[in-house]
Design a protein around this motif. Structure first.
Motif, PDB file in Angstrom:
ATOM      1  N   THR A 183      42.899  26.974  26.252  1.00 43.00           N
ATOM      2  CA  THR A 183      42.669  25.577  26.639  1.00 43.00           C
ATOM      3  C   THR A 183      41.323  25.155  26.077  1.00 43.00           C
ATOM      4  N   PHE A 184      41.285  23.977  25.372  1.00 42.11           N
ATOM      5  CA  PHE A 184      40.013  23.520  24.806  1.00 42.11           C
ATOM      6  C   PHE A 184      40.007  22.009  24.707  1.00 42.11           C
ATOM      7  N   LYS A 185      38.838  21.472  24.411  1.00 39.16           N
ATOM      8  CA  LYS A 185      38.640  20.036  24.268  1.00 39.16           C
ATOM      9  C   LYS A 185      38.434  19.704  22.794  1.00 39.16           C
ATOM     10  N   ALA A 186      38.683  18.461  22.473  1.00 44.46           N
ATOM     11  CA  ALA A 186      38.459  18.000  21.103  1.00 44.46           C
ATOM     12  C   ALA A 186      36.989  18.153  20.737  1.00 44.46           C
ATOM     13  N   GLY A 187      36.723  18.700  19.556  1.00 42.99           N
ATOM     14  CA  GLY A 187      35.355  18.917  19.108  1.00 42.99           C
ATOM     15  C   GLY A 187      34.827  20.303  19.431  1.00 42.99           C
ATOM     16  N   GLU A 188      35.506  21.038  20.284  1.00 45.13           N
ATOM     17  CA  GLU A 188      35.068  22.381  20.645  1.00 45.13           C
ATOM     18  C   GLU A 188      35.335  23.343  19.499  1.00 45.13           C
ATOM     19  N   GLU A 189      34.389  24.228  19.243  1.00 49.39           N
ATOM     20  CA  GLU A 189      34.528  25.199  18.168  1.00 49.39           C
ATOM     21  C   GLU A 189      35.071  26.514  18.710  1.00 49.39           C
ATOM     22  N   LEU A 190      35.945  27.151  17.905  1.00 46.54           N
ATOM     23  CA  LEU A 190      36.493  28.451  18.266  1.00 46.54           C
ATOM     24  C   LEU A 190      36.712  29.256  16.989  1.00 46.54           C
ATOM     25  N   THR A 191      37.134  30.479  17.126  1.00 45.93           N
ATOM     26  CA  THR A 191      37.308  31.367  15.976  1.00 45.93           C
ATOM     27  C   THR A 191      38.773  31.736  15.826  1.00 45.93           C
ATOM     28  N   LYS A 192      39.309  31.482  14.629  1.00 45.30           N
ATOM     29  CA  LYS A 192      40.687  31.883  14.336  1.00 45.30           C
ATOM     30  C   LYS A 192      40.674  33.358  13.940  1.00 45.30           C
ATOM     31  N   ILE A 193      41.459  34.168  14.638  1.00 47.32           N
ATOM     32  CA  ILE A 193      41.474  35.602  14.368  1.00 47.32           C
ATOM     33  C   ILE A 193      42.856  36.101  13.972  1.00 47.32           C
ATOM     34  N   GLY A 194      43.738  35.175  13.619  1.00 42.02           N
ATOM     35  CA  GLY A 194      45.082  35.562  13.198  1.00 42.02           C
ATOM     36  C   GLY A 194      45.704  34.456  12.366  1.00 42.02           C
ATOM     37  N   GLU A 195      46.529  34.835  11.412  1.00 38.53           N
ATOM     38  CA  GLU A 195      47.186  33.847  10.566  1.00 38.53           C
ATOM     39  C   GLU A 195      48.246  33.087  11.360  1.00 38.53           C
ATOM     40  N   GLU A 196      48.560  31.890  10.908  1.00 42.23           N
ATOM     41  CA  GLU A 196      49.579  31.053  11.533  1.00 42.23           C
ATOM     42  C   GLU A 196      50.938  31.720  11.381  1.00 42.23           C
ATOM     43  N   ASP A 197      51.721  31.731  12.487  1.00 42.25           N
ATOM     44  CA  ASP A 197      53.051  32.341  12.412  1.00 42.25           C
ATOM     45  C   ASP A 197      54.086  31.313  11.978  1.00 42.25           C
ATOM     46  N   ASP A 198      55.358  31.739  11.957  1.00 46.15           N
ATOM     47  CA  ASP A 198      56.429  30.870  11.485  1.00 46.15           C
ATOM     48  C   ASP A 198      56.635  29.644  12.365  1.00 46.15           C
ATOM     49  N   GLN A 199      56.209  29.740  13.625  1.00 49.06           N
ATOM     50  CA  GLN A 199      56.406  28.652  14.558  1.00 49.06           C
ATOM     51  C   GLN A 199      55.200  27.731  14.654  1.00 49.06           C
ATOM     52  N   GLY A 200      54.156  27.988  13.870  1.00 48.32           N
ATOM     53  CA  GLY A 200      52.995  27.114  13.862  1.00 48.32           C
ATOM     54  C   GLY A 200      51.924  27.464  14.886  1.00 48.32           C
ATOM     55  N   TRP A 201      51.881  28.716  15.340  1.00 44.08           N
ATOM     56  CA  TRP A 201      50.880  29.144  16.326  1.00 44.08           C
ATOM     57  C   TRP A 201      49.877  30.079  15.652  1.00 44.08           C
ATOM     58  N   CYS A 202      48.627  29.961  16.076  1.00 43.26           N
ATOM     59  CA  CYS A 202      47.570  30.853  15.616  1.00 43.26           C
ATOM     60  C   CYS A 202      46.944  31.559  16.805  1.00 43.26           C
TER      61      CYS A 202
END
Length: 442
Positions: free
Chosen positions: A402-421
């Protein structure tokens, strides 16, 4: 002679009760009785603390192991049998707390009140009963002790006169043996001997008379001492009887084997353990975790436009204008459509219950360690990338962020076939999020 006497001047020739001053042992018994009350109260208080401590330890043990059993892999009637041990601990704990309450609330207070009613403190110190015993024995012994002192004086005088007589006779004999014997001196020595003999006879008569008078007082002395002693025998009799009855009550409180509730606890435990049904447990596991589980087997489906709007993994819906599908914007804003999560996305975050260190072994039927032999091998991890949220997002599942617009986070996995990271927030929490809700930070 003086009517008073000093007990310290009389030598105690034996350890008999009848000797002067030996009644003090009986007087001390009164003080000892009071001290024994204090000792017994301390004994009960210490046992009560032990009962309370044991009860608390049983309660803590039962609570901790009940939680472990409920969270553990045990199931069915055998789980109920294991939980019955925790129930036994809780019930026995209650009984020991009752023992503690009975020891302090009944036995301790009863002893304390009896001591207060039986031993009365004086303003000048000590106890009234001790002083009464001391005065009673002293009064009963005083006449005889006084006559005994007189007799001892007469005896001492008589023995001293006998010694003088023997010494005078020895001098007279020595004088007769001397060659230069003086008749005048011999006569004086002879007169001295006669005088000593007379004195010895007189002191002997006084000594015998004093002894006779003492013998006459002895029966009365013994009777008086017996009466006083019997009085304090009865006092001690009350204490011993009270202690006996109190200890029997303490035994009743400590003896849980005679408590029907204690017996019921173990009858219930035995019944619960005996009720363990192996076939029923195996049948339950088959129905809930084995081949007996229902299955939505794949069936032919015609193509429909609605299939493009896939629901979330658990088909959670939110009301919106018109159609209530997850794939459609719920607020009417410019937020992108949330992708649906399949079992591939969910399996990457599901956790296996940590019951045993030995559960870390790989499933022989799994090709990727997640327990599904039909899934492809996971791709190699990607390098962490800093991203920024474009829109607010509220996780719909436990494995979502859960996050707010403008909040920074770290992507630690590639996007899957369903569009989730898969990503990680600044507070360290990791989970899934829609890939189209964020953009890379340049």
């Amino acid at each position: 002679m003086s009517g008073s006497y000093d007990e310290s001047m009389i030598d105690v020739s034996s350890d008999s009760f009848w000797e002067v001053g030996n009644y003090k042992r009986s007087v001390k018994r009164v003080d000892d009785g009071n001290r024994l009350c204090n000792d017994l109260m301390s004994c009960l208080h210490e046992r009560a603390r032990i009962e309370k401590s044991y009860a608390q330890q049983l309660t803590e043990w039962g609570k901790r192991w009940r939680q472990l059993i409920e969270k553990g892999p045990q199931y069915g009637t055998l789980e109920q049998a294991c939980s019955a041990l925790c129930t036994e601990a809780e019930k026995v704990s209650e009984l020991h707390m009752e023992v503690k309450s009975a020891l302090m609330g009944e036995d301790y207070e009863k002893l304390k009140n009896w001591q207060r009613d039986s031993y009365h403190k004086q303003m000048i110190g000590g106890y009234k009963e001790t002083k009464e015993a001391e005065d009673g024995f002293r009064k009963a012994q005083k006449p005889w002790a006084k006559k005994l002192k007189e007799m001892e004086i007469m005896k001492k005088s008589y023995h001293s006169a006998c010694k003088e007589e023997k010494l005078a006779a020895s001098r007279e004999n020595n004088s007769k043996l001397e060659s230069n014997n003086n008749p005048e001196a011999q006569k004086k020595l002879q007169e001295k001997v006669e005088k000593c003999q007379q004195e010895a006879q007189k002191t002997k008569e006084r000594y015998q008379k004093s002894l006779e008078e003492l013998d006459k007082l002895t029966p009365q002395y013994m009777e008086n001492m017996e009466q006083v002693f019997e009085q304090w025998q009865q006092f001690e009799d009350k204490r011993i009887c009270f202690f006996r009855e109190l200890l029997l009550e303490v035994k009743q409180h400590l003896d849980l084997s005679s408590n029907h509730r204690f017996q019921t606890i173990y009858h219930t435990l035995e019944d619960t353990v005996s009720a363990t049904d192996v076939e029923d447990d195996l049948k339950w596991f088959r129905s809930n975790h084995g081949p007996g589980m229902p299955m939505n087997w794949p069936q032919f489906e015609d193509w429909s436009i609605d299939l493009n709007r896939t629901l979330s993994r658990r088909e959670k819906k939110k009301p919106s204008e018109g159609v209530t599908l997850t794939g459609i914007s719920q607020t009417g804003s410019d937020q992108p459509v949330q992708p649906a999560k399949t079992s591939n996305s969910a399996s990457s975050t599901e956790k296996t219950p940590d019951w045993s260190d030995e559960d870390t072994g790989a499933n022989p039927f799994s090709t990727n360690g997640d327990g599904n032999p039909f899934e492809d091998e996971p791709a190699a991890p990607v390098v962490s990338v800093a991203v920024k949220a474009l829109y607010d997002y509220e996780g719909q599942e436990q494995d979502e962020l859960t996050f707010k617009a403008g909040e920074e986070l770290t992507k630690i996995g590639e996007e899957d076939d369903q569009g989730w990271c898969r990503g990680r927030l600044k507070d360290g929490k990791t989970g899934l999020y829609p890939a189209n809700y964020v953009e890379d930070i340049q």
